[in-house]
Design a protein around this motif. Structure first.
Motif, PDB file in Angstrom:
ATOM      1  N   LEU A  16       0.826  -1.206   0.000  1.00  0.00           N
ATOM      2  CA  LEU A  16       0.000   0.000   0.000  1.00  0.00           C
ATOM      3  C   LEU A  16       0.860   1.255   0.000  1.00  0.00           C
ATOM      4  O   LEU A  16       1.864   1.331   0.699  1.00  0.00           O
ATOM      5  CB  LEU A  16      -0.903   0.031   1.222  1.00  0.00           C
ATOM      6  CG  LEU A  16      -2.141  -0.838   1.197  1.00  0.00           C
ATOM      7  CD1 LEU A  16      -2.875  -0.758   2.535  1.00  0.00           C
ATOM      8  CD2 LEU A  16      -3.072  -0.447   0.060  1.00  0.00           C
ATOM      9  N   HIS A  17       0.442   2.218  -0.789  1.00  0.00           N
ATOM     10  CA  HIS A  17       0.979   3.578  -0.747  1.00  0.00           C
ATOM     11  C   HIS A  17      -0.222   4.451  -0.422  1.00  0.00           C
ATOM     12  O   HIS A  17      -1.013   4.763  -1.313  1.00  0.00           O
ATOM     13  CB  HIS A  17       1.604   3.976  -2.090  1.00  0.00           C
ATOM     14  CG  HIS A  17       2.901   3.290  -2.353  1.00  0.00           C
ATOM     15  ND1 HIS A  17       4.102   3.882  -2.069  1.00  0.00           N
ATOM     16  CD2 HIS A  17       3.180   2.064  -2.835  1.00  0.00           C
ATOM     17  CE1 HIS A  17       5.071   3.042  -2.381  1.00  0.00           C
ATOM     18  NE2 HIS A  17       4.537   1.935  -2.842  1.00  0.00           N
ATOM     19  N   GLY A  18      -0.381   4.780   0.845  1.00  0.00           N
ATOM     20  CA  GLY A  18      -1.607   5.444   1.281  1.00  0.00           C
ATOM     21  C   GLY A  18      -2.742   4.448   1.152  1.00  0.00           C
ATOM     22  O   GLY A  18      -2.703   3.366   1.724  1.00  0.00           O
ATOM     23  N   THR A  19      -3.756   4.802   0.351  1.00  0.00           N
ATOM     24  CA  THR A  19      -4.879   3.884   0.130  1.00  0.00           C
ATOM     25  C   THR A  19      -4.815   3.242  -1.260  1.00  0.00           C
ATOM     26  O   THR A  19      -5.774   2.609  -1.693  1.00  0.00           O
ATOM     27  CB  THR A  19      -6.226   4.624   0.281  1.00  0.00           C
ATOM     28  OG1 THR A  19      -6.277   5.675  -0.687  1.00  0.00           O
ATOM     29  CG2 THR A  19      -6.402   5.153   1.684  1.00  0.00           C
ATOM     30  N   THR A  20      -3.694   3.401  -1.945  1.00  0.00           N
ATOM     31  CA  THR A  20      -3.554   2.840  -3.286  1.00  0.00           C
ATOM     32  C   THR A  20      -2.678   1.588  -3.238  1.00  0.00           C
ATOM     33  O   THR A  20      -1.572   1.622  -2.699  1.00  0.00           O
ATOM     34  CB  THR A  20      -2.933   3.871  -4.257  1.00  0.00           C
ATOM     35  OG1 THR A  20      -3.740   5.052  -4.256  1.00  0.00           O
ATOM     36  CG2 THR A  20      -2.834   3.312  -5.659  1.00  0.00           C
ATOM     37  N   GLY A  65      -5.418 -12.080  -7.577  1.00  0.00           N
ATOM     38  CA  GLY A  65      -6.589 -12.555  -6.842  1.00  0.00           C
ATOM     39  C   GLY A  65      -6.601 -12.029  -5.425  1.00  0.00           C
ATOM     40  O   GLY A  65      -7.627 -11.545  -4.929  1.00  0.00           O
ATOM     41  N   ARG A  66      -5.442 -12.073  -4.782  1.00  0.00           N
ATOM     42  CA  ARG A  66      -5.338 -11.506  -3.419  1.00  0.00           C
ATOM     43  C   ARG A  66      -5.541  -9.994  -3.452  1.00  0.00           C
ATOM     44  O   ARG A  66      -6.193  -9.415  -2.578  1.00  0.00           O
ATOM     45  CB  ARG A  66      -3.981 -11.852  -2.807  1.00  0.00           C
ATOM     46  CG  ARG A  66      -3.833 -13.300  -2.411  1.00  0.00           C
ATOM     47  CD  ARG A  66      -2.549 -13.578  -1.649  1.00  0.00           C
ATOM     48  NE  ARG A  66      -1.366 -13.527  -2.506  1.00  0.00           N
ATOM     49  CZ  ARG A  66      -0.916 -14.540  -3.225  1.00  0.00           C
ATOM     50  NH1 ARG A  66      -1.543 -15.695  -3.204  1.00  0.00           N
ATOM     51  NH2 ARG A  66       0.175 -14.408  -3.960  1.00  0.00           N
ATOM     52  N   ALA A  67      -4.981  -9.347  -4.466  1.00  0.00           N
ATOM     53  CA  ALA A  67      -5.097  -7.887  -4.578  1.00  0.00           C
ATOM     54  C   ALA A  67      -6.553  -7.468  -4.751  1.00  0.00           C
ATOM     55  O   ALA A  67      -7.024  -6.555  -4.065  1.00  0.00           O
ATOM     56  CB  ALA A  67      -4.252  -7.370  -5.743  1.00  0.00           C
ATOM     57  N   TRP A  68      -7.273  -8.136  -5.648  1.00  0.00           N
ATOM     58  CA  TRP A  68      -8.673  -7.776  -5.867  1.00  0.00           C
ATOM     59  C   TRP A  68      -9.487  -7.950  -4.588  1.00  0.00           C
ATOM     60  O   TRP A  68     -10.377  -7.150  -4.306  1.00  0.00           O
ATOM     61  CB  TRP A  68      -9.296  -8.623  -6.982  1.00  0.00           C
ATOM     62  CG  TRP A  68      -8.724  -8.399  -8.357  1.00  0.00           C
ATOM     63  CD1 TRP A  68      -8.230  -9.372  -9.171  1.00  0.00           C
ATOM     64  CD2 TRP A  68      -8.599  -7.168  -9.078  1.00  0.00           C
ATOM     65  NE1 TRP A  68      -7.793  -8.806 -10.349  1.00  0.00           N
ATOM     66  CE2 TRP A  68      -8.011  -7.465 -10.321  1.00  0.00           C
ATOM     67  CE3 TRP A  68      -8.906  -5.852  -8.790  1.00  0.00           C
ATOM     68  CZ2 TRP A  68      -7.736  -6.494 -11.277  1.00  0.00           C
ATOM     69  CZ3 TRP A  68      -8.631  -4.880  -9.741  1.00  0.00           C
ATOM     70  CH2 TRP A  68      -8.063  -5.195 -10.962  1.00  0.00           C
ATOM     71  N   ASP A  69      -9.181  -8.981  -3.807  1.00  0.00           N
ATOM     72  CA  ASP A  69      -9.934  -9.249  -2.580  1.00  0.00           C
ATOM     73  C   ASP A  69      -9.657  -8.235  -1.471  1.00  0.00           C
ATOM     74  O   ASP A  69     -10.460  -8.077  -0.563  1.00  0.00           O
ATOM     75  CB  ASP A  69      -9.633 -10.657  -2.058  1.00  0.00           C
ATOM     76  CG  ASP A  69     -10.204 -11.733  -2.952  1.00  0.00           C
ATOM     77  OD1 ASP A  69     -11.126 -11.436  -3.748  1.00  0.00           O
ATOM     78  OD2 ASP A  69      -9.730 -12.885  -2.864  1.00  0.00           O
ATOM     79  N   SER A  70      -8.511  -7.560  -1.535  1.00  0.00           N
ATOM     80  CA  SER A  70      -8.143  -6.645  -0.449  1.00  0.00           C
ATOM     81  C   SER A  70      -7.987  -5.202  -0.907  1.00  0.00           C
ATOM     82  O   SER A  70      -7.428  -4.383  -0.180  1.00  0.00           O
ATOM     83  CB  SER A  70      -6.824  -7.111   0.182  1.00  0.00           C
ATOM     84  OG  SER A  70      -5.775  -7.039  -0.769  1.00  0.00           O
TER      85      SER A  70
END
Length: 121
Positions: free
Chosen positions: A17-21, A43-48
């Motif tokens: 994460l960079h801030g909320t991105t 897949g992990r990224a989309w879920d979180s």
């Protein structure tokens, strides 16, 4: 190397994460042997995903074949389906040539660096 063995190439993918991105960083050779590694991390990224924007940093990618480009198109497709802005950064070398030759560079939102993408976040 024996027929059927995977090559000795290396591909890694990490997220942070960079801030909320969320920034997903791919490194090495994205070829048909390694697309599943990117798919699993995505897949992990989309879920979180904490915000409707995702940066895929490809600045450390040293090679990308057609299956890798297909996987990048899947990332774009998932982003469209989830209403998430997907920005590719660090597109250069082999990948830039392949995307340009295929007329796909215009399909993606591409910025030079993660810093540039974070500025538009």
């Amino acid at each position: 190397m024996f027929v059927g063995d995977e090559p000795e190439s290396v591909f890694t993918v990490t997220s942070g994460l960079h801030g909320t991105t969320l920034v997903v960083r791919a490194s090495g050779e994205l070829d048909h042997y390694h697309t599943s590694v990117l798919r699993e991390e995505m897949g992990r990224a989309w879920d979180s995903l904490p915000s409707p924007m995702l940066i895929l940093d490809l600045s450390a990618l040293t090679f990308c074949d057609s299956s890798g480009i297909g996987e990048l198109l899947q990332v774009r497709h998932q982003g469209l389906n989830r209403e998430v802005r997907v920005i590719l950064t660090g597109v250069q070398g082999n990948l830039a040539r392949r995307l340009n030759l295929a007329g796909l560079i215009q399909v993606f939102e591409v910025l030079p660096s993660v810093a540039d993408a974070l500025e538009v976040a």
